[in-house]
Design an enzyme around this catalytic site. Sequence first.
Site, PDB file in Angstrom:
ATOM      1  N   CYS A   6      58.679  58.412  32.200  1.00 29.18           N
ATOM      2  CA  CYS A   6      59.123  59.763  31.670  1.00 29.18           C
ATOM      3  C   CYS A   6      58.006  60.198  31.246  1.00 29.18           C
ATOM      4  O   CYS A   6      57.865  60.829  29.968  1.00 29.18           O
ATOM      5  CB  CYS A   6      60.272  59.538  30.769  1.00 29.18           C
ATOM      6  SG  CYS A   6      61.663  59.055  31.630  1.00 29.18           S
TER       7      CYS A   6
ATOM      8  N   GLU B  79      26.589  38.276  30.557  1.00 22.92           N
ATOM      9  CA  GLU B  79      27.851  38.261  30.301  1.00 22.92           C
ATOM     10  C   GLU B  79      28.623  39.269  31.283  1.00 22.92           C
ATOM     11  O   GLU B  79      29.215  40.226  30.860  1.00 22.92           O
ATOM     12  CB  GLU B  79      28.071  38.746  28.955  1.00 22.92           C
ATOM     13  CG  GLU B  79      27.566  37.734  27.899  1.00 22.92           C
ATOM     14  CD  GLU B  79      27.635  38.271  26.406  1.00 22.92           C
ATOM     15  OE1 GLU B  79      28.390  39.501  26.253  1.00 22.92           O
ATOM     16  OE2 GLU B  79      27.036  37.917  25.568  1.00 22.92           O
ATOM     17  N   SER B  80      28.585  38.659  32.597  1.00 25.55           N
ATOM     18  CA  SER B  80      29.387  39.705  33.748  1.00 25.55           C
ATOM     19  C   SER B  80      30.509  39.302  33.807  1.00 25.55           C
ATOM     20  O   SER B  80      30.951  38.190  34.438  1.00 25.55           O
ATOM     21  CB  SER B  80      28.327  39.293  34.936  1.00 25.55           C
ATOM     22  OG  SER B  80      27.077  39.406  34.790  1.00 25.55           O
ATOM     23  N   GLY B  81      31.203  40.284  33.203  1.00 25.42           N
ATOM     24  CA  GLY B  81      33.086  39.958  33.414  1.00 25.42           C
ATOM     25  C   GLY B  81      33.515  40.741  34.801  1.00 25.42           C
ATOM     26  O   GLY B  81      34.348  40.251  35.481  1.00 25.42           O
ATOM     27  N   ARG B  82      33.188  42.217  34.535  1.00 23.19           N
ATOM     28  CA  ARG B  82      33.828  43.118  35.629  1.00 23.19           C
ATOM     29  C   ARG B  82      33.425  42.503  37.103  1.00 23.19           C
ATOM     30  O   ARG B  82      34.307  42.688  38.013  1.00 23.19           O
ATOM     31  CB  ARG B  82      33.309  44.367  35.343  1.00 23.19           C
ATOM     32  CG  ARG B  82      34.010  45.644  36.399  1.00 23.19           C
ATOM     33  CD  ARG B  82      33.090  46.982  36.031  1.00 23.19           C
ATOM     34  NE  ARG B  82      33.153  47.454  34.464  1.00 23.19           N
ATOM     35  CZ  ARG B  82      34.283  47.999  34.038  1.00 23.19           C
ATOM     36  NH1 ARG B  82      35.094  48.410  34.747  1.00 23.19           N
ATOM     37  NH2 ARG B  82      34.181  48.490  32.851  1.00 23.19           N
TER      38      ARG B  82
ATOM     39  N   TYR C 115      40.103  43.911  32.793  1.00 16.86           N
ATOM     40  CA  TYR C 115      40.732  44.884  31.833  1.00 16.86           C
ATOM     41  C   TYR C 115      42.236  45.523  31.889  1.00 16.86           C
ATOM     42  O   TYR C 115      42.781  45.538  30.991  1.00 16.86           O
ATOM     43  CB  TYR C 115      39.829  46.113  31.569  1.00 16.86           C
ATOM     44  CG  TYR C 115      38.487  45.739  31.238  1.00 16.86           C
ATOM     45  CD1 TYR C 115      38.232  45.086  29.725  1.00 16.86           C
ATOM     46  CD2 TYR C 115      37.331  45.607  31.937  1.00 16.86           C
ATOM     47  CE1 TYR C 115      37.067  44.578  29.265  1.00 16.86           C
ATOM     48  CE2 TYR C 115      36.086  45.416  31.611  1.00 16.86           C
ATOM     49  CZ  TYR C 115      35.996  44.829  30.323  1.00 16.86           C
ATOM     50  OH  TYR C 115      34.500  44.478  29.839  1.00 16.86           O
TER      51      TYR C 115
END
Length: 794
Positions: free
Chosen positions: A545, A392-395, A591
């Site tokens: 701010c 499950e390689s997302g990054r 992300y």
Amino acid sequence: MPALACCVDAAAVAPPGYAAFFAGDSSLPSAVPFSASTADAADSNSTHWSPAHSSALYRIDGWGAPYFSVNNAGNITVRPYGTDTLAHQEIDLLKIVKKVSDPKSVGGLGLQLPLIVRVPDVLKNRLDSLQSAFESAIQAQGYESHYQGVYPVKCNQDRFVVEDIVKFGAPFRFGLEAGSKPELLLAMSCLCKGNPEALLVCNGFKDAEYIFLALLARKLALNTVIVLEEEEEVDLVIEISKKLSVRPVIGVRAKLRTKHSGHFGSTSGEKGKFGLTTIQILRVVKRLQDSGMLDCLQLLHFHIGSQIPSTALLQAGVVEAAQIYSELVRLGADMKVIDIGGGLGIDYDGSKSGNSDLSVSYGLQEYASAVVNAVRFVCDRKSIKHPIICSESGRAIVSHHSILIFEAMSATAPTTPAMNQVDLPFILEGLSEDARVDCWNLSQAAMRHETESCFVYADQLKQRCVEQFKEGTLGIEQLAAVDGLCDLVSKVVDASEPARTYHVNLSIFTSIPDFWSIGQIFPIVPIHRLDERPEVRGILSDLTCDSDGKIDKFIGGETSLPLHGLEGNGGGSSGGANGRYYLGMFLGGAYQESLGGVHNLFGGPSVVSVSQSDGPYSFAVTRAAPGPSCGDVLRVMQHEPELMFETLKHRAEEFCGQDHGNEGTHAALVSTIARSFHNMPYLVAASPCSLTAMNNNGFYYCNEEDYNAAVDSGARSFIVRLSWVSSVLMQKEMVMRSGSASLEMVRYQESEFFIVGLSMDVVVLLILENSVEEAEPEFSACTWMVTLCSSIRH
């Protein structure tokens, strides 16, 4: 007093080594602009600065390879096919910015920055590279099954990102992973167009509705696997699957003992947030066996943590999981897939280190080989059939394909007075006895070259003066003079240029949320002028701010970033950017968009997708979307922009509408309010259009294109206005005479014109004074606001 006399004498006679400075000599060597480490890396002693020097200084060849490089013009380019990219296929980021931000009248898209540039070709290359790495390892090691990955949509749920992954991954059965009900719904929809063998892995905590949707997906011929995160979920799966007459495919997530110590390792280990212990796994097996559904258990899932730093740690976790897998086979489960979860890391700082959350010590091929070897070793030892390997390689898939580009609007630097500007007798005049002693000690320490003592005495002097100021015994002029003196001494002793603050047109909370929340550092680099030596160092301050709205940590452990001077702030050329200075944040495709908020009501950036093309610019913009407007972000917080506009419009009528001799100013005021709802919240760089507002009856146009269109339309626009006005007034008169509607209803109808106008290019509000028959005196003094919306297309 002796202390006073000595202090005055010290000012008159410069300490050894500082005489030239005190005399106001400007021939002293300039302060070294970079730290020693970065200067050495970039060969800063060279008199000629080249793009290669910048590439080394910013470590672009480290974190950027093989997708980013610097061309001969000093601009960062994207290499869409990685190592297979030819020279003429490289895409110049500055040219993309110009195409996107230029007005439509000159062939641009007229979008406002900040900007996310997506490069789907890079996304495809990442998928291809990951698949090729596993296929190569499988072939080399004689592994008797195959690799079949899934993309965890939580990394970036953008519709077009997910759809591209499904399309690009279809040839090798690449699937999706969902962790919530909305993610499951989008995964189901996207996979209807994908490979029918692609996995749909259902992770996360589940209720009956989640499980119902997952089983429904199974009924719709999607290759769905329900992964149990909690022991209680197995009972829901058994119950609902029997009601739906669907034979489920079930997986279990195991809590491994293997754990890495970095920030991202908190989800692993026995006390991790997700998964089942060995005791719970055995109870699930027993429950499935009693229900006659043990054959449904086919997948084992685990997750050591994101950014696994080394293959040694990776192999340790995979070996442990493979042992559990083999035990489940022994217990009678029909096991087929081992899902190693995420963890495939990327090198954010180019260091290729295994001891940092910012880097990893391996590449794709080493990662794949370590996984295949560990699974094969355990299965061969247990004489078990080799399972399908899923990750499950997302990054690692989406990080590189997205670049955030933003503009530095201005820069400020600490101001230090020259010694001949310091009036020491004036400073001493109002100081307390203790403060005068500190001043004397400061001068003595400076003459002895005692750096640390200088800082100590300078700090004491400033603190005493602040206390005097609070008590009212020291004026603000003297306090400022003391501050200047201390800053001067600090600069002379330290001999380094203080970092400037670059004010950037960005919200860190919206676009780089991982920086302020967990301290995640991303490579940030100017996207142009890299053929020039960066002469200053700076930190980045955003528009919010909030004191956390700044970036003061950079790759390489640096607390400031080498930057170029801004045009108009003592800077050099703009490198073909029309005086603008653009920075890029790289490797942020995972992300950041989903985690970003609307702090200070700053919405997300504009977004474009760019594909490699054989045209003159080597790219084509295939998709473009402006960032959320002020109205959009207000709606997020439950405000109603249409009603807000009506309130402000009526307020303008009340306070400005009575000036019958200046109708144009009133119209311009309301027009500007309407435009503000439509524009993005970010700053618009100063341009000639600010003068247009003064020279065109007070009307404000956000860009030169709108102004030119308005001027060119001239008489035609005026005729259109009269036509609209006539139509509206006739409708109003008919309504009033019939008595079928109230004044409020008519105004509501007029507000509908405003709603339409928000989506147009030009909004012009015309104020007319309408006289009605004497039979209706109650309406004779009404001012009617008529909204004219015209869409000008080029």
